[in-house]
Design a protein around this motif. Structure first.
Motif, PDB file in Angstrom:
ATOM      1  N   PRO A 194     -30.631 -43.783  -1.716  1.00 39.86           N
ATOM      2  CA  PRO A 194     -31.254 -44.975  -1.123  1.00 39.86           C
ATOM      3  C   PRO A 194     -31.673 -46.008  -2.166  1.00 39.86           C
ATOM      4  O   PRO A 194     -31.920 -47.164  -1.828  1.00 39.86           O
ATOM      5  CB  PRO A 194     -32.476 -44.407  -0.387  1.00 39.86           C
ATOM      6  CG  PRO A 194     -32.775 -43.130  -1.081  1.00 39.86           C
ATOM      7  CD  PRO A 194     -31.481 -42.593  -1.602  1.00 39.86           C
ATOM      8  N   CYS A 195     -31.795 -45.604  -3.435  1.00 35.79           N
ATOM      9  CA  CYS A 195     -32.244 -46.508  -4.504  1.00 35.79           C
ATOM     10  C   CYS A 195     -31.842 -45.867  -5.835  1.00 35.79           C
ATOM     11  O   CYS A 195     -31.400 -44.722  -5.851  1.00 35.79           O
ATOM     12  CB  CYS A 195     -33.762 -46.680  -4.430  1.00 35.79           C
ATOM     13  SG  CYS A 195     -34.626 -45.138  -4.744  1.00 35.79           S
ATOM     14  N   PRO A 196     -32.010 -46.569  -6.980  1.00 38.35           N
ATOM     15  CA  PRO A 196     -31.583 -45.970  -8.250  1.00 38.35           C
ATOM     16  C   PRO A 196     -32.265 -44.622  -8.574  1.00 38.35           C
ATOM     17  O   PRO A 196     -31.625 -43.721  -9.087  1.00 38.35           O
ATOM     18  CB  PRO A 196     -31.949 -47.030  -9.285  1.00 38.35           C
ATOM     19  CG  PRO A 196     -31.912 -48.310  -8.523  1.00 38.35           C
ATOM     20  CD  PRO A 196     -32.403 -47.969  -7.142  1.00 38.35           C
ATOM     21  N   CYS A 197     -33.562 -44.464  -8.254  1.00 38.40           N
ATOM     22  CA  CYS A 197     -34.222 -43.187  -8.600  1.00 38.40           C
ATOM     23  C   CYS A 197     -33.937 -42.108  -7.555  1.00 38.40           C
ATOM     24  O   CYS A 197     -34.100 -40.921  -7.819  1.00 38.40           O
ATOM     25  CB  CYS A 197     -35.724 -43.364  -8.804  1.00 38.40           C
ATOM     26  SG  CYS A 197     -36.713 -43.321  -7.294  1.00 38.40           S
ATOM     27  N   GLY A 198     -33.538 -42.529  -6.349  1.00 42.22           N
ATOM     28  CA  GLY A 198     -33.148 -41.564  -5.318  1.00 42.22           C
ATOM     29  C   GLY A 198     -34.256 -41.129  -4.369  1.00 42.22           C
ATOM     30  O   GLY A 198     -34.030 -40.322  -3.473  1.00 42.22           O
ATOM     31  N   TYR A 199     -35.487 -41.669  -4.548  1.00 41.46           N
ATOM     32  CA  TYR A 199     -36.593 -41.158  -3.726  1.00 41.46           C
ATOM     33  C   TYR A 199     -37.163 -42.170  -2.730  1.00 41.46           C
ATOM     34  O   TYR A 199     -38.196 -41.925  -2.125  1.00 41.46           O
ATOM     35  CB  TYR A 199     -37.718 -40.627  -4.628  1.00 41.46           C
ATOM     36  CG  TYR A 199     -37.288 -39.364  -5.329  1.00 41.46           C
ATOM     37  CD1 TYR A 199     -37.272 -38.146  -4.638  1.00 41.46           C
ATOM     38  CD2 TYR A 199     -36.883 -39.370  -6.657  1.00 41.46           C
ATOM     39  CE1 TYR A 199     -36.858 -36.984  -5.253  1.00 41.46           C
ATOM     40  CE2 TYR A 199     -36.460 -38.211  -7.284  1.00 41.46           C
ATOM     41  CZ  TYR A 199     -36.450 -37.017  -6.577  1.00 41.46           C
ATOM     42  OH  TYR A 199     -36.031 -35.875  -7.178  1.00 41.46           O
ATOM     43  N   LEU A 200     -36.512 -43.295  -2.519  1.00 42.11           N
ATOM     44  CA  LEU A 200     -37.010 -44.288  -1.553  1.00 42.11           C
ATOM     45  C   LEU A 200     -37.051 -43.649  -0.161  1.00 42.11           C
ATOM     46  O   LEU A 200     -36.060 -43.085   0.298  1.00 42.11           O
ATOM     47  CB  LEU A 200     -36.087 -45.514  -1.542  1.00 42.11           C
ATOM     48  CG  LEU A 200     -36.472 -46.653  -0.597  1.00 42.11           C
ATOM     49  CD1 LEU A 200     -37.778 -47.303  -1.048  1.00 42.11           C
ATOM     50  CD2 LEU A 200     -35.372 -47.701  -0.534  1.00 42.11           C
ATOM     51  N   GLY A 201     -38.212 -43.696   0.482  1.00 39.03           N
ATOM     52  CA  GLY A 201     -38.357 -43.128   1.829  1.00 39.03           C
ATOM     53  C   GLY A 201     -38.663 -41.635   1.830  1.00 39.03           C
ATOM     54  O   GLY A 201     -38.878 -41.046   2.879  1.00 39.03           O
ATOM     55  N   GLY A 214     -42.684 -40.165  -4.602  1.00 41.99           N
ATOM     56  CA  GLY A 214     -42.646 -41.628  -4.536  1.00 41.99           C
ATOM     57  C   GLY A 214     -41.481 -42.239  -5.301  1.00 41.99           C
ATOM     58  O   GLY A 214     -41.034 -41.681  -6.306  1.00 41.99           O
ATOM     59  N   CYS A 215     -41.024 -43.374  -4.806  1.00 38.60           N
ATOM     60  CA  CYS A 215     -39.938 -44.114  -5.463  1.00 38.60           C
ATOM     61  C   CYS A 215     -40.550 -44.982  -6.561  1.00 38.60           C
ATOM     62  O   CYS A 215     -41.609 -45.572  -6.382  1.00 38.60           O
ATOM     63  CB  CYS A 215     -39.251 -44.978  -4.409  1.00 38.60           C
ATOM     64  SG  CYS A 215     -38.213 -46.272  -5.063  1.00 38.60           S
ATOM     65  N   ILE A 216     -39.901 -45.017  -7.737  1.00 39.96           N
ATOM     66  CA  ILE A 216     -40.454 -45.793  -8.853  1.00 39.96           C
ATOM     67  C   ILE A 216     -39.685 -47.100  -9.075  1.00 39.96           C
ATOM     68  O   ILE A 216     -39.897 -47.798 -10.049  1.00 39.96           O
ATOM     69  CB  ILE A 216     -40.439 -44.960 -10.169  1.00 39.96           C
ATOM     70  CG1 ILE A 216     -39.026 -44.425 -10.438  1.00 39.96           C
ATOM     71  CG2 ILE A 216     -41.455 -43.832 -10.120  1.00 39.96           C
ATOM     72  CD1 ILE A 216     -38.796 -43.982 -11.864  1.00 39.96           C
ATOM     73  N   CYS A 217     -38.762 -47.428  -8.142  1.00 42.04           N
ATOM     74  CA  CYS A 217     -37.922 -48.619  -8.339  1.00 42.04           C
ATOM     75  C   CYS A 217     -38.625 -49.881  -7.837  1.00 42.04           C
ATOM     76  O   CYS A 217     -39.389 -49.833  -6.893  1.00 42.04           O
ATOM     77  CB  CYS A 217     -36.613 -48.480  -7.565  1.00 42.04           C
ATOM     78  SG  CYS A 217     -35.788 -46.928  -7.860  1.00 42.04           S
ATOM     79  N   SER A 218     -38.313 -51.004  -8.488  1.00 42.43           N
ATOM     80  CA  SER A 218     -38.835 -52.287  -7.999  1.00 42.43           C
ATOM     81  C   SER A 218     -37.915 -52.786  -6.884  1.00 42.43           C
ATOM     82  O   SER A 218     -36.765 -52.331  -6.780  1.00 42.43           O
ATOM     83  CB  SER A 218     -38.860 -53.308  -9.136  1.00 42.43           C
ATOM     84  OG  SER A 218     -37.530 -53.621  -9.509  1.00 42.43           O
TER      85      SER A 218
HETATM   86 ZN   LIG Z   1     -36.334 -45.473  -6.168  1.00 43.29          ZN
END
Ligand SMILES: [Zn+2]
Length: 184
Positions: free
Chosen positions: A29-36, A41-45
């Motif tokens: 879902p995002c570069p770090c993989g943890y969005l949602g 927690g997701c650490i991406c901006s």
């Molecule tokens: Zn993320």
């Protein structure tokens, strides 16, 4: 991807080869993989997430009929009672049955391969539900292609439920699979 054939051109010759396939792809879902993710927690901006999602081109995304978000399976469920989970054999039977319904109704064609004229004749959807679909498609700014794809997916969902007509719940379920369209 849509024509089901590939054209190879070499010097003076050109040849068409059959290339009908089903594309199944996965992404984080995002570069770090943890969005949602509920546990981590997701650490991406937001700009990193936007840039990451923009890597899939709109036209390619438009040709992917179903976008399904799959969340992490909690450890306890990995050890769940397998008797409570629908078996692959049972699912295969449901899918085969729906496919047979399609082939019989559509003169040997799967719903995915119907053209627009055949769709008009074979889908069996009420005027009221068609108006509802047009309204939602216009609100979500989906493409004409997405409109036709949603209709075909609705027909398949109706076939899985052995329903002659495409009902509103079939339509809304099919629309829910276009979730990536709505965020981009
Ligand atoms: Zn993320």
């Amino acid at each position: 991807m849509e024509s089901g054939k590939v054209t190879i051109s070499r010097a003076a010759r050109q040849a068409d080869f059959p290339a009908r396939f089903q594309l199944i792809a996965a992404m984080n879902p995002c570069p770090c993989g943890y969005l949602g993710d509920k546990e981590r927690g997701c650490i991406c901006s937001q700009s990193q997430i936007d840039r990451y999602k923009a890597k899939i081109s709109g036209p390619l995304l438009d040709r992917i009929d179903m976008h399904v978000e799959v969340s992490r399976i909690p450890y306890k469920e990995l050890r769940a009672d397998h008797k409570k989970i629908e078996s692959s054999i049972h699912i295969q039977k449901r899918v085969s049955s729906a496919r047979n319904i399609q082939l019989k109704r559509n003169n040997g064609k799967a719903n995915a391969h119907l053209n627009t004229l055949e769709m008009d004749q074979l889908l069996n959807i009420s005027e009221k539900n068609l108006i509802l679909l047009e309204k939602i498609v216009s609100q979500l700014k989906l493409s004409a292609r997405a409109y036709h794809r949603v209709l075909k997916i609705s027909r398949t969902i109706a076939d899985l439920g052995h329903s002659q007509q495409i009902m509103q719940n079939h339509l809304l379920e099919a629309l829910s699979y276009r979730c990536l369209d709505r965020t981009t």
